[in-house]
Design an enzyme around this catalytic site. Structure first.
Site, PDB file in Angstrom:
ATOM      1  N   GLN A  50       0.797  -1.217   0.000  1.00 31.03           N
ATOM      2  CA  GLN A  50       0.000   0.000   0.000  1.00 31.03           C
ATOM      3  C   GLN A  50       0.834   1.275   0.000  1.00 31.03           C
ATOM      4  OE1 GLN A  50      -2.645  -1.813   3.260  1.00 31.03           O
ATOM      5  NE2 GLN A  50      -4.052  -0.451   2.188  1.00 31.03           N
ATOM      6  N   ARG A 107       3.735  -0.225  13.048  1.00 32.11           N
ATOM      7  CA  ARG A 107       3.458  -1.537  12.462  1.00 32.11           C
ATOM      8  C   ARG A 107       3.582  -1.441  10.948  1.00 32.11           C
ATOM      9  NH1 ARG A 107      -2.106  -4.529  11.172  1.00 32.11           N
ATOM     10  NH2 ARG A 107      -1.156  -6.450  10.395  1.00 32.11           N
ATOM     11  N   HIS A 152       1.054  -9.703   4.699  1.00 28.94           N
ATOM     12  CA  HIS A 152      -0.101  -8.799   4.750  1.00 28.94           C
ATOM     13  C   HIS A 152      -0.780  -8.799   3.382  1.00 28.94           C
ATOM     14  CE1 HIS A 152      -1.939  -5.085   6.783  1.00 28.94           C
ATOM     15  NE2 HIS A 152      -2.568  -5.203   5.623  1.00 28.94           N
ATOM     16  N   ASN A 197      -1.577 -11.340   8.445  1.00 30.73           N
ATOM     17  CA  ASN A 197      -2.640 -10.349   8.643  1.00 30.73           C
ATOM     18  C   ASN A 197      -3.942 -10.836   8.021  1.00 30.73           C
ATOM     19  OD1 ASN A 197      -3.442  -7.348   9.214  1.00 30.73           O
ATOM     20  ND2 ASN A 197      -4.094  -7.724   7.099  1.00 30.73           N
ATOM     21  N   GLU A 198      -4.980 -10.958   8.821  1.00 32.26           N
ATOM     22  CA  GLU A 198      -6.353 -11.189   8.374  1.00 32.26           C
ATOM     23  C   GLU A 198      -6.529 -12.376   7.425  1.00 32.26           C
ATOM     24  OE1 GLU A 198      -7.909  -6.547   8.614  1.00 32.26           O
ATOM     25  OE2 GLU A 198      -7.544  -7.450   6.644  1.00 32.26           O
ATOM     26  N   ASN A 338      -7.975  -6.286  14.112  1.00 37.01           N
ATOM     27  CA  ASN A 338      -8.301  -5.190  13.202  1.00 37.01           C
ATOM     28  C   ASN A 338      -9.813  -5.004  13.234  1.00 37.01           C
ATOM     29  OD1 ASN A 338      -5.613  -5.152  12.525  1.00 37.01           O
ATOM     30  ND2 ASN A 338      -5.883  -5.940  10.454  1.00 37.01           N
ATOM     31  N   TYR A 340     -13.122  -2.171  12.506  1.00 39.65           N
ATOM     32  CA  TYR A 340     -13.561  -0.903  11.930  1.00 39.65           C
ATOM     33  C   TYR A 340     -15.040  -0.616  12.138  1.00 39.65           C
ATOM     34  CZ  TYR A 340      -9.092  -0.773   9.454  1.00 39.65           C
ATOM     35  OH  TYR A 340      -7.755  -0.741   9.143  1.00 39.65           O
ATOM     36  N   GLU A 411      -5.327  -2.424  14.019  1.00 41.41           N
ATOM     37  CA  GLU A 411      -5.843  -1.465  13.032  1.00 41.41           C
ATOM     38  C   GLU A 411      -7.186  -0.945  13.493  1.00 41.41           C
ATOM     39  OE1 GLU A 411      -6.186  -2.747   8.962  1.00 41.41           O
ATOM     40  OE2 GLU A 411      -4.210  -3.708   8.968  1.00 41.41           O
ATOM     41  N   TRP A 460      -5.019   3.051  11.873  1.00 46.60           N
ATOM     42  CA  TRP A 460      -4.942   2.849  10.431  1.00 46.60           C
ATOM     43  C   TRP A 460      -5.527   4.097   9.776  1.00 46.60           C
ATOM     44  CZ3 TRP A 460      -2.445  -0.583   7.509  1.00 46.60           C
ATOM     45  CH2 TRP A 460      -2.635  -0.463   6.121  1.00 46.60           C
ATOM     46  N   GLU A 467      -5.674   1.904  -1.174  1.00 50.77           N
ATOM     47  CA  GLU A 467      -6.613   1.139  -0.356  1.00 50.77           C
ATOM     48  C   GLU A 467      -7.240  -0.009  -1.154  1.00 50.77           C
ATOM     49  OE1 GLU A 467      -7.446   0.682   2.669  1.00 50.77           O
ATOM     50  OE2 GLU A 467      -6.075   2.197   3.479  1.00 50.77           O
ATOM     51  N   TRP A 468      -6.360  -0.929  -1.579  1.00 48.48           N
ATOM     52  CA  TRP A 468      -6.780  -2.166  -2.218  1.00 48.48           C
ATOM     53  C   TRP A 468      -7.730  -1.908  -3.397  1.00 48.48           C
ATOM     54  CZ3 TRP A 468      -2.998  -4.846  -0.719  1.00 48.48           C
ATOM     55  CH2 TRP A 468      -2.546  -4.834   0.605  1.00 48.48           C
ATOM     56  N   PHE A 476      -7.608   7.159   4.617  1.00 55.91           N
ATOM     57  CA  PHE A 476      -7.638   6.772   6.027  1.00 55.91           C
ATOM     58  C   PHE A 476      -6.574   7.505   6.864  1.00 55.91           C
ATOM     59  CE2 PHE A 476      -9.939   2.915   4.737  1.00 55.91           C
ATOM     60  CZ  PHE A 476     -10.678   2.588   5.855  1.00 55.91           C
TER      61      PHE A 476
END
Length: 526
Positions: A50, A107, A152, A197-198, A338, A340, A411, A460, A467-468, A476
């Site tokens: 990113q 991080r 990630h 990650n995730e 993480n 949101y 995050e 984050w 952003e993907w 963000f």
């Protein structure tokens, strides 16, 4: 006249729906650093794809996002991460910005395709080692603790092409080799490791819905050219968990005793509230949590998938051998969260549902609205609503289910649309982001006061970045980035975070962060 106006208002209150007149609830709360324990970690987070750019520079090979982002229609605006924020060349400048915030941790993630361009069958890229060594060394010189994520959402494309990436058990040995390179080359200075990650997001978006690479899915979830939405997500998470367990076994046996660090994994989770007061929806909310966060964490702490998933997926759920289960159990020193947003959950077993009426989703329909009213203030991301209390509830759920395992909120942040109509000054004056972080930090502080062993919080994100699938259309960051010139400018939220971190008599706690190994159920007293 005054009596007449009062009468009209009274009649309106009787006849208009409550949802129309319901006041907008403010989520901002006053919060200070002194409300957190000594040694609490405050940081900011990024990931390699990113921000780094330099996508084919100094020996790096293509990764899955390099390939996926160049397919027309995959990324909003036709964007990609070829240049991103050019962090690869600007990391010294960026570390100065991190330091100016006053955080005691940062991080970031390591690009697998940069370190091992050909996987375990090829040589280690010395230019990549130098790049990450420089980052780690300069962070430590500034008193900033590196929290390093090994994987990630990225994988070298060569491994996708060779055997299908995380769909194949062969990926486990490649991942362990990559992890060992990281432990060996950086572990003398890195004390906090995150393996993956995730895994749940990687599997869901890449193999259920097909919106992330490699773009696998099947009907009714999507219209991809390849994939099986009811099987592949389960296989992918299975291989990611086994990859993690093998890497942790290696770390604990050969590196942790000498290097003295700790290791965990990060899971993404919404919090879920029942859509109605019916018991079925209460059960659906708990089931949604099981199919979201417990899908990943139950194997890592209990050695097997949650009972809820066994009940609904049966033989479709991959099985761990006794030795694999033993290797998985207690394979994390801490939980990374993480978080949101909070969503509503509706039962789809005994109730008609427009979606979610399938086993792979636990027969749960998830939505952000009830009777047309959003669960919280909307943001630029379709499923992200501002509900600070949800984080406290999620922490309490994890505290109960996993015997108060140490936790880091790795995050948490607010998305805002990068609308061309908004001027730079409007984006810099991000009052809502300040209110967001105040609300969520207050939620964490309440959870800690009630005994939850939460050790840190990472915003984050440090910067507006790629952003993907949303490309550069969503922001963000604490720092505004001009995506044409790549100039970084602190937003109001960055100045607020700096003032918040300096708002008490806490000293820079970097020393206590480095010298305090993870000890369970040892919540610092405020």
């Amino acid at each position: 006249m005054e009596n007449f106006i009062a009468l009209v208002i009274s009649l309106l209150l009787l006849v208009l729906p409550y949802s129309v007149l319901r006041p907008v609830k403010s989520y901002a709360e006053e919060i200070s650093r002194s409300q957190f324990p000594d040694g609490f970690v405050f940081g900011a987070a990024t990931s390699s794809y990113q921000i780094e750019g330099a996508f084919l520079e100094d020996g790096k090979s293509l990764n899955n996002w390099d390939v996926f982002s160049h397919v027309p229609g995959n990324i909003e605006g036709g964007d990609n991460g070829d240049v991103a924020l050019d962090h690869y060349h600007r990391y010294l400048e960026d570390i100065e910005l991190i330091h100016s915030l006053g955080v005691n941790a940062y991080r970031f993630s390591i690009s697998w395709a940069r370190i091992l361009p050909r996987g375990r069958t090829g040589a280690i890229n010395t230019a990549a080692l130098m790049f990450y060594n420089n980052i780690i060394d300069h962070l430590l010189l500034k008193g900033i603790e590196p929290f390093v994520t090994i994987n990630h959402l990225e994988i070298p494309q060569v491994l996708e092409d060779r055997y299908g990436g995380f769909l194949s058990p062969l990926v486990q040995e490649d991942f362990v080799h990559f992890a060992e390179v990281c432990f060996k080359k950086f572990g003398d200075r890195v004390k906090y490791w995150i393996t993956i990650n995730e895994p749940n997001v990687f599997a869901e978006l890449g193999y259920l819905w097909g919106t992330y690479p490699p773009g696998h899915c099947s009907a009714p979830f999507g219209n991809c050219s390849i994939g099986n939405s009811e099987r592949e997500p389960l296989v992918v998470v299975h291989n990611m968990l086994l990859s993690h367990a093998k890497a942790v076994h290696l770390y604990r046996k050969h590196y942790q005793p000498k290097q003295g660090g700790c290791i965990g994994l990060v899971v993404h989770s919404f919090m879920y509230e029942p859509l109605t007061d019916q018991e079925l929806d209460h059960e659906a909310a708990l089931r949604a949590l099981a199919f979201d966060v417990a899908w990943v964490l139950d194997p890592l702490l209990k050695g097997d998938y949650p009972l809820e998933m066994h009940n609904f997926l049966g033989s479709d759920l991959p099985k761990f051998s006794p030795s694999e289960s033993n290797n998985l159990k207690d394979s994390i020193d801490f939980i990374g969260i993480n978080h949101y947003s909070t969503l509503y959950a509706k039962d789809c077993i005994y109730s008609p549902c427009q979606s979610g009426n399938n086993a792979i989703q636990g027969f749960v329909y998830r939505t952000g609205e009830r009777d047309g009213v959003p669960i919280g203030e909307k943001t630029a991301m379709p499923k992200n609503f501002v509900v600070p209390s949800g984080l406290e509830k999620l922490i309490n759920y994890l505290k109960t289910r996993y015997n108060n395992k140490p936790m880091f909120v790795t995050e948490n942040g607010l998305s805002q649309k990068n609308d061309p109509k908004d001027g730079q000054q409007e984006l810099l004056h991000d009052v809502k982001r300040v209110e967001y972080h105040k609300g969520y930090l207050a939620s964490i502080a309440r959870a800690i006061r009630n005994g939850a062993d939460v050790r840190g919080y990472f915003v984050w994100s440090l910067f507006d970045n790629f952003e993907w699938i949303y490309g550069y259309s969503v922001r963000f960051g604490l720092y505004y980035v001009d995506f044409l010139t790549l100039e970084r400018i602190p937003k109001l939220s960055a100045r607020w975070y700096t003032n918040f971190l300096a708002s008490s008599n806490h000293n820079n706690v970097n020393g206590s962060v480095r010298n305090a190994p993870i000890k369970e159920n040892s919540v610092a007293q405020i």
